[in-house]
Design a protein around this motif. Structure first.
Motif, PDB file in Angstrom:
ATOM      1  N   GLN A  94      38.396  48.907  94.170  1.00 11.43           N
ATOM      2  CA  GLN A  94      37.117  49.495  94.579  1.00 11.43           C
ATOM      3  C   GLN A  94      36.675  48.988  95.953  1.00 11.43           C
ATOM      4  OE1 GLN A  94      34.017  49.052  91.603  1.00 11.43           O
ATOM      5  NE2 GLN A  94      32.468  49.990  92.904  1.00 11.43           N
ATOM      6  N   THR A  95      37.250  47.873  96.402  1.00  4.99           N
ATOM      7  CA  THR A  95      36.826  47.275  97.667  1.00  4.99           C
ATOM      8  C   THR A  95      37.347  48.007  98.895  1.00  4.99           C
ATOM      9  OG1 THR A  95      38.738  45.782  97.865  1.00  4.99           O
ATOM     10  CG2 THR A  95      36.848  45.000  96.564  1.00  4.99           C
ATOM     11  N   GLY A  96      38.489  48.713  98.748  1.00  4.99           N
ATOM     12  CA  GLY A  96      39.111  49.326  99.914  1.00  4.99           C
ATOM     13  C   GLY A  96      39.880  48.315 100.735  1.00  4.99           C
ATOM     14  N   LEU A  97      40.169  47.140 100.139  1.00  6.04           N
ATOM     15  CA  LEU A  97      40.867  46.070 100.844  1.00  6.04           C
ATOM     16  C   LEU A  97      42.228  45.757 100.231  1.00  6.04           C
ATOM     17  CD1 LEU A  97      37.828  43.669 101.356  1.00  6.04           C
ATOM     18  CD2 LEU A  97      39.068  44.864 103.177  1.00  6.04           C
ATOM     19  N   CYS A  98      42.717  46.623  99.358  1.00  3.97           N
ATOM     20  CA  CYS A  98      44.007  46.372  98.719  1.00  3.97           C
ATOM     21  C   CYS A  98      44.723  47.690  98.439  1.00  3.97           C
ATOM     22  CB  CYS A  98      43.824  45.586  97.424  1.00  3.97           C
ATOM     23  SG  CYS A  98      43.155  46.586  96.064  1.00  3.97           S
ATOM     24  N   PHE A  99      45.994  47.589  98.066  1.00  4.88           N
ATOM     25  CA  PHE A  99      46.754  48.774  97.663  1.00  4.88           C
ATOM     26  C   PHE A  99      47.978  48.356  96.852  1.00  4.88           C
ATOM     27  CE2 PHE A  99      47.857  47.958 102.220  1.00  4.88           C
ATOM     28  CZ  PHE A  99      49.142  47.442 102.039  1.00  4.88           C
ATOM     29  N   ASP A 100      48.539  49.315  96.138  1.00  6.15           N
ATOM     30  CA  ASP A 100      49.769  49.124  95.369  1.00  6.15           C
ATOM     31  C   ASP A 100      50.898  49.852  96.086  1.00  6.15           C
ATOM     32  OD1 ASP A 100      48.403  47.709  93.416  1.00  6.15           O
ATOM     33  OD2 ASP A 100      48.031  49.499  92.199  1.00  6.15           O
ATOM     34  N   LEU A 101      52.057  49.190  96.152  1.00  8.33           N
ATOM     35  CA  LEU A 101      53.196  49.772  96.850  1.00  8.33           C
ATOM     36  C   LEU A 101      54.214  50.406  95.908  1.00  8.33           C
ATOM     37  CD1 LEU A 101      53.891  46.954  99.484  1.00  8.33           C
ATOM     38  CD2 LEU A 101      52.853  49.190  99.905  1.00  8.33           C
ATOM     39  N   ASN A 102      54.848  51.438  96.402  1.00  7.94           N
ATOM     40  CA  ASN A 102      56.027  52.066  95.814  1.00  7.94           C
ATOM     41  C   ASN A 102      55.929  52.363  94.321  1.00  7.94           C
ATOM     42  OD1 ASN A 102      56.623  51.282  98.481  1.00  7.94           O
ATOM     43  ND2 ASN A 102      58.807  51.121  98.047  1.00  7.94           N
ATOM     44  N   SER A 103      56.790  51.729  93.523  1.00  2.00           N
ATOM     45  CA  SER A 103      56.919  52.119  92.116  1.00  2.00           C
ATOM     46  C   SER A 103      55.811  51.591  91.207  1.00  2.00           C
ATOM     47  CB  SER A 103      58.277  51.651  91.578  1.00  2.00           C
ATOM     48  OG  SER A 103      58.393  50.242  91.713  1.00  2.00           O
ATOM     49  N   ILE A 104      55.064  50.628  91.632  1.00  7.42           N
ATOM     50  CA  ILE A 104      53.984  50.014  90.844  1.00  7.42           C
ATOM     51  C   ILE A 104      54.493  49.575  89.469  1.00  7.42           C
ATOM     52  CG2 ILE A 104      51.556  50.181  90.155  1.00  7.42           C
ATOM     53  CD1 ILE A 104      51.223  52.543  91.928  1.00  7.42           C
ATOM     54  N   ASP A 105      55.581  48.852  89.458  1.00  6.56           N
ATOM     55  CA  ASP A 105      56.063  48.257  88.205  1.00  6.56           C
ATOM     56  C   ASP A 105      56.856  46.994  88.525  1.00  6.56           C
ATOM     57  OD1 ASP A 105      58.759  48.986  88.837  1.00  6.56           O
ATOM     58  OD2 ASP A 105      58.408  50.967  87.973  1.00  6.56           O
ATOM     59  N   ASP A 106      57.261  46.288  87.481  1.00  6.31           N
ATOM     60  CA  ASP A 106      57.908  44.987  87.675  1.00  6.31           C
ATOM     61  C   ASP A 106      59.210  45.064  88.470  1.00  6.31           C
ATOM     62  OD1 ASP A 106      55.880  43.822  86.238  1.00  6.31           O
ATOM     63  OD2 ASP A 106      56.939  43.889  84.328  1.00  6.31           O
ATOM     64  N   SER A 107      59.831  46.214  88.457  1.00  6.85           N
ATOM     65  CA  SER A 107      61.115  46.342  89.147  1.00  6.85           C
ATOM     66  C   SER A 107      60.978  46.236  90.661  1.00  6.85           C
ATOM     67  CB  SER A 107      61.776  47.682  88.784  1.00  6.85           C
ATOM     68  OG  SER A 107      60.973  48.766  89.265  1.00  6.85           O
ATOM     69  N   PHE A 108      59.794  46.480  91.190  1.00  7.37           N
ATOM     70  CA  PHE A 108      59.613  46.471  92.636  1.00  7.37           C
ATOM     71  C   PHE A 108      59.964  45.113  93.236  1.00  7.37           C
ATOM     72  CE2 PHE A 108      56.869  45.708  96.389  1.00  7.37           C
ATOM     73  CZ  PHE A 108      57.388  46.676  97.231  1.00  7.37           C
ATOM     74  N   GLY A 109      59.627  44.036  92.547  1.00  6.91           N
ATOM     75  CA  GLY A 109      59.876  42.704  93.079  1.00  6.91           C
ATOM     76  C   GLY A 109      61.344  42.397  93.282  1.00  6.91           C
TER      77      GLY A 109
END
Length: 321
Positions: free
Chosen positions: A236-251
């Protein structure tokens, strides 16, 4: 004969002098009378003026009194209006919260009430200032939204690059963040890596539906480990985002590893680092980045051993229930 004539001339002269003297006396008397009348006229006007002043003073006083009374009435009217508006807003918020809670099978409507809107100031366990202004909490000047510190339901990004016009957006984010993001994305691309924003700004009302859907699916206890309650979401802050697949595999991807090792150079941090659940209140999210500026991001990077904002500032992230 000569003496008699001279005597008559002298007498005539005396008579003339007497007439002149009489005429002069009459003239003087007339002047005196005119002067006296003029003087009385002046005094009369002065007295009339003196009598008029108090009348004007009384009128002014009455006018001031009337103005004061009118202002007082206006103030009372505005206070009543504010109180009425506040009550209406509270009623609307409670109504929305109740409806949302029912859809999520959550009977505690206070979960969605947002911040208390009362300004306060304190110090964290590590000596950092904690200020709550208009329902928004800043720790050492950094806006914080977690399980302990919530946002007002009507909060939107304060300096978005693109104005907020919908409940979800990948562009209505802080303009400084967006500039840093474009640089980071370009640098990743130059190395053959593809990173992109999959989810970013989410409104309070959108989070209501999202959180409730998770509660309905997995139960409240489980949902609280990976999803924020409305008003407590950093999205809600507009100061963050989620990248790509948004799951544990991304790491475990090349992109995920590069982001983990380099995002701090652009002012981003891994908001929920691995093994920091006890501090953040959430499970590890390799895909969730928060913009905090280069100086703080480097401190949180901690030479590759990420620490959380909660650890660094000495603050908590726990729901009251």
């Amino acid at each position: 004969m000569t003496n008699n004539q001279l005597t008559r001339k002298q007498r005539a002269a005396v008579v003339r002098r007497q007439k002149i003297t009489l005429a002069a006396g009459i003239a003087v008397l007339i002047l005196v009378i005119i002067f006296v009348l003029a003087f009385k006229g002046c005094n009369s006007k002065k007295k009339n003026n003196d009598k008029t002043v108090p009348a004007n003073t009384e009128t002014t006083t009455d006018d001031n009194k009337t103005t004061t009374e009118n202002n007082s009435e206006n103030i009372k009217s505005e206070e009543a209006h504010d109180a009425s508006t506040s009550s209406d807003n509270n009623a609307d918020n409670n109504s929305d919260g109740g409806s949302d809670n029912n859809s999520g099978n959550d009977n505690n409507s206070s979960d969605y009430s947002g911040s208390q809107y009362a300004d306060s100031q304190s110090v964290s366990s590590k000596g950092f200032s904690i200020q709550t202004i208009n329902g928004i909490t800043y720790v050492d000047g950094v806006l914080i939204a977690n399980k302990t510190y919530s946002l007002p339901s009507d909060f939107i990004p304060q300096d978005p690059e693109v104005p907020v016009t919908s409940q979800r957006s990948t562009t209505s984010l802080d303009r400084t963040l967006m500039s840093a993001w474009r640089t980071m994305q370009a640098d990743a691309s130059s190395q053959g890596l593809n990173i992109y924003i999959a989810s970013a700004y989410r409104s309070y009302s959108y989070q209501v539906n999202l959180y409730n859907s998770y509660v309905a699916r997995d139960g409240k206890a489980a949902a609280d480990t990976y999803s924020s309650r409305p008003g407590n979401s950093e999205h809600q802050t507009g100061l963050c985002f989620d990248l790509n697949s948004i799951d544990d595999s991304f790491g475990d991807t090349a992109e995920g590893r590069w982001v983990n090792d380099n995002c701090y150079k652009y002012g981003f941090c891994i908001r929920f680092p691995k093994g920091k659940d006890a501090y953040t209140g959430y499970q590890y999210e390799s895909w969730h980045l928060r913009y905090v500026g280069k100086d703080l991001a480097e401190k949180l990077y901690n030479n590759g051993n990420w620490i959380s904002l909660e650890e660094y500032f000495g603050i908590t992230s726990k729901y009251p229930d």
